[in-house]
Design an enzyme around this catalytic site. Sequence first.
Site, PDB file in Angstrom:
ATOM      1  N   PRO A  73       0.870  -1.173   0.124  1.00 28.64           N
ATOM      2  CA  PRO A  73       0.030   0.066   0.119  1.00 28.64           C
ATOM      3  C   PRO A  73       0.654   1.368   0.043  1.00 28.64           C
ATOM      4  O   PRO A  73       1.846   1.471   0.638  1.00 28.64           O
ATOM      5  CB  PRO A  73      -0.715  -0.084   1.118  1.00 28.64           C
ATOM      6  CG  PRO A  73      -0.155  -1.133   2.214  1.00 28.64           C
ATOM      7  CD  PRO A  73       0.340  -1.931   1.037  1.00 28.64           C
ATOM      8  N   ASN A  74       0.236   2.252  -0.862  1.00 24.29           N
ATOM      9  CA  ASN A  74       0.893   3.451  -0.858  1.00 24.29           C
ATOM     10  C   ASN A  74       2.173   3.651  -1.818  1.00 24.29           C
ATOM     11  O   ASN A  74       2.477   4.691  -2.263  1.00 24.29           O
ATOM     12  CB  ASN A  74       1.082   4.130   0.493  1.00 24.29           C
ATOM     13  CG  ASN A  74      -0.151   4.489   1.335  1.00 24.29           C
ATOM     14  OD1 ASN A  74      -1.031   4.946   1.197  1.00 24.29           O
ATOM     15  ND2 ASN A  74      -0.189   3.753   2.300  1.00 24.29           N
ATOM     16  N   ARG A 134      13.778   4.973  11.413  1.00 25.36           N
ATOM     17  CA  ARG A 134      12.574   5.825  11.382  1.00 25.36           C
ATOM     18  C   ARG A 134      11.737   5.508  12.735  1.00 25.36           C
ATOM     19  O   ARG A 134      12.456   5.415  13.707  1.00 25.36           O
ATOM     20  CB  ARG A 134      11.784   5.619  10.398  1.00 25.36           C
ATOM     21  CG  ARG A 134      12.687   5.831   8.736  1.00 25.36           C
ATOM     22  CD  ARG A 134      11.814   5.506   7.571  1.00 25.36           C
ATOM     23  NE  ARG A 134      10.766   6.433   7.695  1.00 25.36           N
ATOM     24  CZ  ARG A 134       9.843   6.150   6.743  1.00 25.36           C
ATOM     25  NH1 ARG A 134       9.721   5.243   5.945  1.00 25.36           N
ATOM     26  NH2 ARG A 134       8.669   7.042   6.724  1.00 25.36           N
ATOM     27  N   TYR A 159      11.023   8.713   0.364  1.00 23.65           N
ATOM     28  CA  TYR A 159      11.096   7.903  -0.654  1.00 23.65           C
ATOM     29  C   TYR A 159      11.761   8.043  -2.242  1.00 23.65           C
ATOM     30  O   TYR A 159      11.753   7.348  -2.806  1.00 23.65           O
ATOM     31  CB  TYR A 159       9.714   7.279  -0.592  1.00 23.65           C
ATOM     32  CG  TYR A 159       9.306   6.705   0.632  1.00 23.65           C
ATOM     33  CD1 TYR A 159       9.685   5.549   0.834  1.00 23.65           C
ATOM     34  CD2 TYR A 159       8.173   7.424   1.070  1.00 23.65           C
ATOM     35  CE1 TYR A 159       9.025   4.896   2.247  1.00 23.65           C
ATOM     36  CE2 TYR A 159       7.669   6.938   2.447  1.00 23.65           C
ATOM     37  CZ  TYR A 159       8.214   5.757   2.871  1.00 23.65           C
ATOM     38  OH  TYR A 159       7.716   5.465   3.920  1.00 23.65           O
ATOM     39  N   ARG A 208       8.470   1.289  12.957  1.00 23.44           N
ATOM     40  CA  ARG A 208       8.679   0.520  11.666  1.00 23.44           C
ATOM     41  C   ARG A 208       9.790  -0.345  11.919  1.00 23.44           C
ATOM     42  O   ARG A 208      10.369  -0.952  10.934  1.00 23.44           O
ATOM     43  CB  ARG A 208       9.283   1.686  10.824  1.00 23.44           C
ATOM     44  CG  ARG A 208       8.010   2.578  10.386  1.00 23.44           C
ATOM     45  CD  ARG A 208       8.558   3.550   9.196  1.00 23.44           C
ATOM     46  NE  ARG A 208       7.712   4.696   9.125  1.00 23.44           N
ATOM     47  CZ  ARG A 208       6.560   4.743   8.574  1.00 23.44           C
ATOM     48  NH1 ARG A 208       6.265   3.823   7.979  1.00 23.44           N
ATOM     49  NH2 ARG A 208       5.707   5.673   8.597  1.00 23.44           N
ATOM     50  N   HIS A 223       4.737  -4.170   9.126  1.00 17.21           N
ATOM     51  CA  HIS A 223       4.912  -4.098  10.309  1.00 17.21           C
ATOM     52  C   HIS A 223       3.706  -4.754  11.320  1.00 17.21           C
ATOM     53  O   HIS A 223       3.794  -4.810  12.308  1.00 17.21           O
ATOM     54  CB  HIS A 223       4.972  -2.708  10.642  1.00 17.21           C
ATOM     55  CG  HIS A 223       5.903  -2.035  10.058  1.00 17.21           C
ATOM     56  ND1 HIS A 223       7.321  -2.120   9.954  1.00 17.21           N
ATOM     57  CD2 HIS A 223       5.782  -0.817   9.274  1.00 17.21           C
ATOM     58  CE1 HIS A 223       7.823  -1.354   9.084  1.00 17.21           C
ATOM     59  NE2 HIS A 223       6.937  -0.443   8.574  1.00 17.21           N
ATOM     60  N   ASP A 232       2.172 -14.883   6.795  1.00 14.58           N
ATOM     61  CA  ASP A 232       1.794 -16.342   6.674  1.00 14.58           C
ATOM     62  C   ASP A 232       1.769 -16.850   5.137  1.00 14.58           C
ATOM     63  O   ASP A 232       2.429 -17.788   4.795  1.00 14.58           O
ATOM     64  CB  ASP A 232       0.578 -16.683   7.179  1.00 14.58           C
ATOM     65  CG  ASP A 232       0.501 -16.798   8.760  1.00 14.58           C
ATOM     66  OD1 ASP A 232       1.724 -16.743   9.151  1.00 14.58           O
ATOM     67  OD2 ASP A 232      -0.690 -17.043   9.334  1.00 14.58           O
ATOM     68  N   ARG A 270       4.829  11.159  -2.742  1.00 11.95           N
ATOM     69  CA  ARG A 270       4.897  10.780  -1.487  1.00 11.95           C
ATOM     70  C   ARG A 270       5.852  10.912  -0.740  1.00 11.95           C
ATOM     71  O   ARG A 270       7.034  10.250  -0.826  1.00 11.95           O
ATOM     72  CB  ARG A 270       4.294   9.077  -1.125  1.00 11.95           C
ATOM     73  CG  ARG A 270       4.164   8.854   0.387  1.00 11.95           C
ATOM     74  CD  ARG A 270       4.119   6.936   0.253  1.00 11.95           C
ATOM     75  NE  ARG A 270       3.958   6.771   1.708  1.00 11.95           N
ATOM     76  CZ  ARG A 270       4.450   5.411   2.092  1.00 11.95           C
ATOM     77  NH1 ARG A 270       4.677   4.557   1.021  1.00 11.95           N
ATOM     78  NH2 ARG A 270       4.439   5.069   3.151  1.00 11.95           N
ATOM     79  N   LEU A 279      12.372   0.814   0.308  1.00  8.83           N
ATOM     80  CA  LEU A 279      13.337   1.970  -0.260  1.00  8.83           C
ATOM     81  C   LEU A 279      13.938   2.797   0.916  1.00  8.83           C
ATOM     82  O   LEU A 279      15.054   3.022   0.763  1.00  8.83           O
ATOM     83  CB  LEU A 279      12.265   3.004  -0.890  1.00  8.83           C
ATOM     84  CG  LEU A 279      11.754   2.269  -2.038  1.00  8.83           C
ATOM     85  CD1 LEU A 279      10.131   2.958  -2.127  1.00  8.83           C
ATOM     86  CD2 LEU A 279      12.292   2.710  -3.095  1.00  8.83           C
ATOM     87  N   SER A 280      13.126   2.918   2.073  1.00  4.37           N
ATOM     88  CA  SER A 280      13.875   3.769   3.383  1.00  4.37           C
ATOM     89  C   SER A 280      14.474   2.607   4.133  1.00  4.37           C
ATOM     90  O   SER A 280      14.392   1.360   3.972  1.00  4.37           O
ATOM     91  CB  SER A 280      12.763   4.568   3.969  1.00  4.37           C
ATOM     92  OG  SER A 280      11.813   3.727   4.758  1.00  4.37           O
ATOM     93  N   ALA A 295       3.550  -0.735   4.640  1.00  5.31           N
ATOM     94  CA  ALA A 295       3.066  -0.431   6.094  1.00  5.31           C
ATOM     95  C   ALA A 295       2.618  -2.073   6.437  1.00  5.31           C
ATOM     96  O   ALA A 295       2.716  -2.282   7.860  1.00  5.31           O
ATOM     97  CB  ALA A 295       2.004   0.278   6.331  1.00  5.31           C
TER      98      ALA A 295
HETATM   99  C1  DQA Z   1       8.464   1.093   3.138  1.00 11.51           C
HETATM  100  C2  DQA Z   1       8.674   1.430   4.645  1.00 11.51           C
HETATM  101  C3  DQA Z   1       7.554   1.136   5.433  1.00 11.51           C
HETATM  102  O1  DQA Z   1       7.677   1.393   6.834  1.00 11.51           O
HETATM  103  C4  DQA Z   1       6.276   2.220   4.865  1.00 11.51           C
HETATM  104  O2  DQA Z   1       5.152   1.687   5.709  1.00 11.51           O
HETATM  105  C5  DQA Z   1       6.249   2.167   3.329  1.00 11.51           C
HETATM  106  C6  DQA Z   1       7.390   2.014   2.745  1.00 11.51           C
HETATM  107  C7  DQA Z   1       9.658   1.307   2.320  1.00 11.51           C
HETATM  108  O3  DQA Z   1       9.735   0.987   1.373  1.00 11.51           O
HETATM  109  O4  DQA Z   1      10.679   2.228   2.952  1.00 11.51           O
HETATM  110  O5  DQA Z   1       5.215   2.120   2.997  1.00 11.51           O
HETATM  111  O6  DQA Z   1       8.186  -0.400   3.177  1.00 11.51           O
END
Ligand code: DQA
Length: 154
Positions: A10-11, A110, A23, A114, A80, A87, A18, A104-105, A77
């Site tokens: 997601p996202n 952080r 990122y 996370r 976490h 599973d 974003r 990516l991060s 996300a």
């Molecule tokens: C992420 C790190 C996650 O904590 C975050 O919720 C993301 C991106 C990353 O690629 O750095 O959406 O997976």
Amino acid sequence: MERVLVLNGPNLGRLGVREPEIYGAATLEDLRSATTGWGAELSLDVDVRQTDDEAELLSWLHEAVDTRAHVVLNPAAFTHYSYAVRDAAAQVTTAGLLLVEVHLSNPAAREAFRSHSVVGAVATGTVAGFGVDSYRLALQALAARLGGGAPGAA
Ligand code: DQA
């Protein structure tokens, strides 16, 4: 040619707009074309997908098991807290397929929430903190392992 599903949670469809300070400026399309190109260089057949839907992500992990594809997974996300993704990821690795968790991060640097990945324990390995390059490093590690690279040599 070995197949690799590069699955993004997601996202990650919002890359580029974003939080670019975290990122980066690359969009999902940039990530897709870079990752597909790296796959071709490594003789891997790479299929890059993104979803905001946990059920769809689960179905892609099931597909990886059923079609014998390796996986590069950025659970975003879900990393976490999603025991369902954990599973499904476990089914990939227990089937003898490789699954590399990517970020990516660097989540460990952080917010506290996370710092824990529920997926990490069932992944073959994890690459985090190198932006889009995390995906290149993940594919290289995967290709090295598939080529018979010894544990620790990837
Ligand atoms: C992420 C790190 C996650 O904590 C975050 O919720 C993301 C991106 C990353 O690629 O750095 O959406 O997976």
